[in-house]
Design an enzyme around this catalytic site. Structure first.
Site, short mmCIF file in Angstrom:
data_model
loop_
_atom_site.label_atom_id
_atom_site.label_comp_id
_atom_site.label_asym_id
_atom_site.label_seq_id
_atom_site.Cartn_x
_atom_site.Cartn_y
_atom_site.Cartn_z
N PRO A 125 0.85 -1.21 0.00
CA PRO A 125 0.00 0.00 0.00
C PRO A 125 0.88 1.25 0.00
O PRO A 125 1.92 1.28 0.66
CB PRO A 125 -0.79 -0.12 1.31
CG PRO A 125 -0.62 -1.54 1.76
CD PRO A 125 0.71 -1.97 1.25
N GLY A 127 0.78 5.62 0.10
CA GLY A 127 0.05 6.87 0.26
C GLY A 127 0.81 8.01 -0.38
O GLY A 127 0.79 8.17 -1.59
N GLY A 129 4.14 8.28 -0.15
CA GLY A 129 5.50 7.83 -0.51
C GLY A 129 6.58 8.44 0.35
O GLY A 129 7.74 8.51 -0.05
N SER A 131 7.63 7.44 3.46
CA SER A 131 8.23 6.58 4.49
C SER A 131 9.73 6.81 4.58
O SER A 131 10.42 6.91 3.57
CB SER A 131 7.97 5.10 4.16
OG SER A 131 8.70 4.28 5.06
N SER A 209 1.48 8.37 12.78
CA SER A 209 2.16 9.64 12.59
C SER A 209 1.89 10.59 13.76
O SER A 209 0.88 10.47 14.46
CB SER A 209 1.64 10.25 11.29
OG SER A 209 2.10 11.55 11.11
N GLY A 262 -3.76 -4.92 6.57
CA GLY A 262 -4.85 -4.49 5.71
C GLY A 262 -4.53 -3.13 5.14
O GLY A 262 -3.48 -2.54 5.43
N VAL A 263 -5.44 -2.64 4.31
CA VAL A 263 -5.26 -1.33 3.70
C VAL A 263 -6.31 -0.39 4.29
O VAL A 263 -7.51 -0.62 4.14
CB VAL A 263 -5.41 -1.40 2.18
CG1 VAL A 263 -5.26 -0.01 1.56
CG2 VAL A 263 -4.40 -2.37 1.58
N TYR A 446 14.29 13.69 18.89
CA TYR A 446 14.49 13.62 17.44
C TYR A 446 15.92 14.04 17.15
O TYR A 446 16.32 15.16 17.46
CB TYR A 446 13.49 14.56 16.77
CG TYR A 446 13.41 14.46 15.27
CD1 TYR A 446 12.47 13.63 14.66
CD2 TYR A 446 14.26 15.21 14.45
CE1 TYR A 446 12.36 13.55 13.28
CE2 TYR A 446 14.16 15.13 13.06
CZ TYR A 446 13.21 14.30 12.49
OH TYR A 446 13.10 14.21 11.12
#
Lengths: 525, 525
Positions: A125, A127, A129, A131, A209, A262-263, A446
């Site tokens: 899947p 979305g 892109g 990642s 997120s 799942g998506v 971070y």
């Protein structure tokens, strides 16, 4: 998205002179960018999707919505981590999905999954892109073919409930699209991760997120009221109220499931009126520990601003939180940024309460200026990384979270691990850190890492990443606070949830995806 | 706990005259209590635990910590729903566990589960015994025997982190014990469900309990940082930070798992300093819709008090929220109660913001008095129920939650279902309702039902309960907001999570409890 870098072409610019000078001084690089590859000439792995399967899948989504075109396959070859981009820019064949499908709706997604499950075709899947953990890698894992399911056509706002403050958005709606669609109703989502400009609602849900305004509006998983998910074993529509005691919360099992269970096709989210008032204020703290304690006091008092962040001494010194001034005149202390949003009365009350606490905890009021600067440049860092990568600099980020009492220990351990791993390979390293997400019980950390690229910068980074991940686990942090697991953090998942936790995840996987076609090689060890 | 009623003997008192008069007028009952059964004479089902198993289990927990005594078995025969209490007070044999075990710690719990899994013995985990959904019923479900695992010896505070505001408590720690243990460190949990005086940390976690101060301190599931769980397949230690993106949140799979997936043995929770200041204020609204809209405005503005509740016209008229005055002079409008806790500065700021919103939304300030009254009597309602049951009155509660926009529809549908189901059986019914838990997107609805008992009051209530549950599902509510599923709500679990959701729950169950010994007949259809 640009195929071999972050974002759109207009976002890219050469490095400012002051940064080039700094790089030359610190790392001994020229600061001159190298030329990138021409997209058309990049060789891809050959498409392994049999024509009968391509025809059958095209019958589901429509002929125009299944693509094996070079550009489509290349643009879905993976995400945007530094190793991803270095791999994209290196010579050699790019691993790419065998085809890219663009389904129109939930039912088409479900039909594609059913077909692929029956015919041993892996499905990734996709979305926005964005990642940075290898979550989109087209891993075949023994399947006959691997397709990418781009959800960009699931791009509508299907339901608005202004009374309850909820809205249902398709998985393919991007951050800016969501804000535009909601603004027509006077509403806002308020989810602003660094990937905001490209990432999607489905991706936010599938990766847990967390946005820059998480102190005020919560993490994305907090915002989820209802989740619609297609799996090879059927569909799920989870969430029947603002809260429930009807057993385990299955939304929390599919939030963060990274396409492995799942998506996600639609998400009903908590939204709020477009803020009446916004107030910003920056603060300086003498050191990170003092600043962190101040943030903690504010959050634990229930007086959290909408945005609450703190840069450490190194990041403050480099002006990393003030994009137009990176590498400029060094600044002392630690910069904190606060933003308050809501009704005028709410902003006034909250601002007064939080400011009093920050001042009492040792903060010096810097006025709105530095906070406005941060706001202005807050999506720019990935573009800066691209410019650095082009000049022979390695630049990458990683993140974790832990309790307030463990924060300094974890920060020191990760910093040491990164510095030692990079200097051990013969290059000095600059490690910067900030807190960008706060909770009553703890906060995120971070890290931004800069070093000179060695001959094999991917291998160079992997050594540092492994050291950092091991340090995080050994020091009691979570392996990821908001980047997700993907392929890159999978080696630490057993540390995170234990052997039995992994078996539970596998059992769920088996129930919803018995053929194991969904996003192989990600999340579950 | 009293074996056939709520709480401790000292909490019980005859009905005040004004209530007896009211009952005579409305329901035509005398108001005279009937005598209860003598505990010693109550026949129990014979213990089916074989002596070799009893000996082996006694070897695990110690001989003195396995009991087949009449009183122990009777006190673990089930929970405290109205049907439970009516069953307890009726003639005939009481179904009871074959033995009650009192393990000392996590390892003993794990060892008991391993033994029972290997020898086909069902296990019912037991905290405070306050379930009102049949969660503790000793259901054999084909197993050779059923034992109850009473966790009261896991009663310690094992870890305090005042900086992070977290504390680790054993599963058997009761509400008052938790507050006492934490108070020694200047801390408080702030979880005050109606069952507070008896219910336990493990039970709160296993049922997703929600306390009266949920607007300020969150639901119990919100407070959970770390969960330790023993299962027949091994142990889990879940939660590595204040928040994480490392895949699905498995804490949310075991929170609310009601002993069906494992036994919660310890919970690390968010705690806070004992409040410096407490302010209370009551409000009156002309009607429920106006009051609900006012509460919504406050919560959505981010100005929620610590306690925020609203009684509807009927409940306000009956003074149900003011225990010493129930059945007294009828009061018009709808009573709302607010409480603010925290630092003096926080209470002042929040109180001012919330009060301004409530006044602007049509509220009339009633001062602190009625809010103090509510606070004073807030754990008394179950005792009142016992006195009513003794005088031939049926009294029970049920609850749900939904979005703000659906609240009035759901309230009307459930009220109608309850009234119709009871009047259809030939007795008038009084249905009262309040909101006691609020969220930005919606709120809970808590119904109290009063009617005259018919010849078979359990069957009478089952008709009403079925009608209410069907109405909740048909009107889009959750089948339970904070009482959990147990045996009683299991018929609606498929409506709640869907067929595939149930299959996912079964898959998890299979992974952690392959023999299926854990709390049979509960939660999972």
């Amino acid at each position: 998205m640009v195929w071999d870098a972050w974002g759109v072409p207009s976002g890219h610019a050469p490095l400012p002179d002051k940064i080039r000078t700094l790089l030359t001084q610190v790392f001994g690089v020229s600061g001159e960018p190298v030329a990138r590859r021409d997209e058309g000439g990049v060789p891809l792995s050959e498409s392994a999707l049999k024509s009968e399967h391509a025809a059958a899948l095209a019958a589901v989504v429509g002929v125009g919505n299944l693509s094996t075109a070079h550009g489509d396959r290349l643009r879905h070859a993976g995400g945007k981590s530094t190793p991803d981009l270095l791999r994209r820019r290196a010579d050699g064949v790019q691993a790419a999905p065998d085809a890219v499908l663009f389904p129109a709706d939930h039912d088409e997604v479900a039909a594609v999954l059913a077909y692929c499950s029956a015919h041993r075709i892996a499905v990734v899947p996709f979305g926005g892109g964005t990642s940075v953990v290898g979550g989109l890698d087209p891993i075949r894992d023994g399947f006959d073919a691997v397709i990418t399911l781009d959800l960009c056509r699931l791009d509508t706002l299907t339901e608005v409930d202004p009374v309850s403050g909820t809205a249902t958005l398709g998985a393919g709606v991007t951050g800016p699209q969501a804000e535009r669609l909601l603004a027509e109703h006077g509403l806002s989502l308020g989810h602003f991760p660094q990937s905001f400009e490209f990432a999607t609602i489905g991706g936010f849900a599938a990766t847990r997120s967390s946005g820059q305004a998480s102190a005020g509006y919560g993490r994305f998983d907090d915002m989820i009221q209802r989740l619609r998910v297609a799996t090879p074993a059927g569909s799920l529509d989870l969430g029947r109220g603002p809260a429930s005691a009807a057993g385990p919360d299955l939304r929390e099992l599919f939030a963060g499931s990274e396409g492995v269970f799942g998506v996600v096709t639609a998400v009903t989210l908590r939204v709020h009126p477009v803020p009446e008032t916004v107030a910003r204020q920056a603060w300086s703290f003498p050191d990170f520990a003092t600043g962190a304690a101040a943030l903690r006091t504010v959050v634990q008092a229930g007086a959290a601003p909408t945005v609450l962040r703190l840069s450490d001494e190194v990041e403050t010194g480099m002006n990393l939180a003030r994009s137009h001034d990176v590498g400029g005149r060094p600044v002392g202390g630690c910069l904190a940024v606060t933003t308050f949003e809501g009704t005028a009365a709410h902003v006034a009350a909250r601002h007064a309460e939080a400011s009093a606490l920050l001042a009492a905890a040792g903060g010096t009021d810097l006025g709105a200026g530095p906070a406005d600067d941060w706001e202005h440049g807050r999506f720019a860092a990935p573009y800066l990384r691209d410019a650095l990568l082009d000049t022979g600099i390695l630049c990458e980020t990683l993140e974790t979270a832990t309790s307030w009492s463990n924060l300094s220990t974890l920060k020191a351990a990760v910093t040491t691990a990164l510095v030692d791993a990079l200097t051990g390979q013969g290059t000095p390293a600059l490690v910067m850190c900030h807190i960008s997400h706060t909770y009553p019980a703890g906060a995120s950390l971070y890290f931004t890492v800069v070093a000179k690229q060695l001959d094999d910068p991917i291998a160079q980074w992997q050594v540092a990443k492994r050291a950092a991940g091991d340090a995080i686990v050994a020091s009691g942090g979570t392996i990821t606070h908001h980047h997700a697991v993907g392929a890159d953090h999978r080696p630490w998942m057993t540390d995170e949830v234990g052997e039995l936790g992994v078996r539970v995840l596998r059992a769920v996987k088996q129930a919803v995806d018995p053929a194991g076609i969904l996003n192989p090689g990600k999340l579950v060890p």
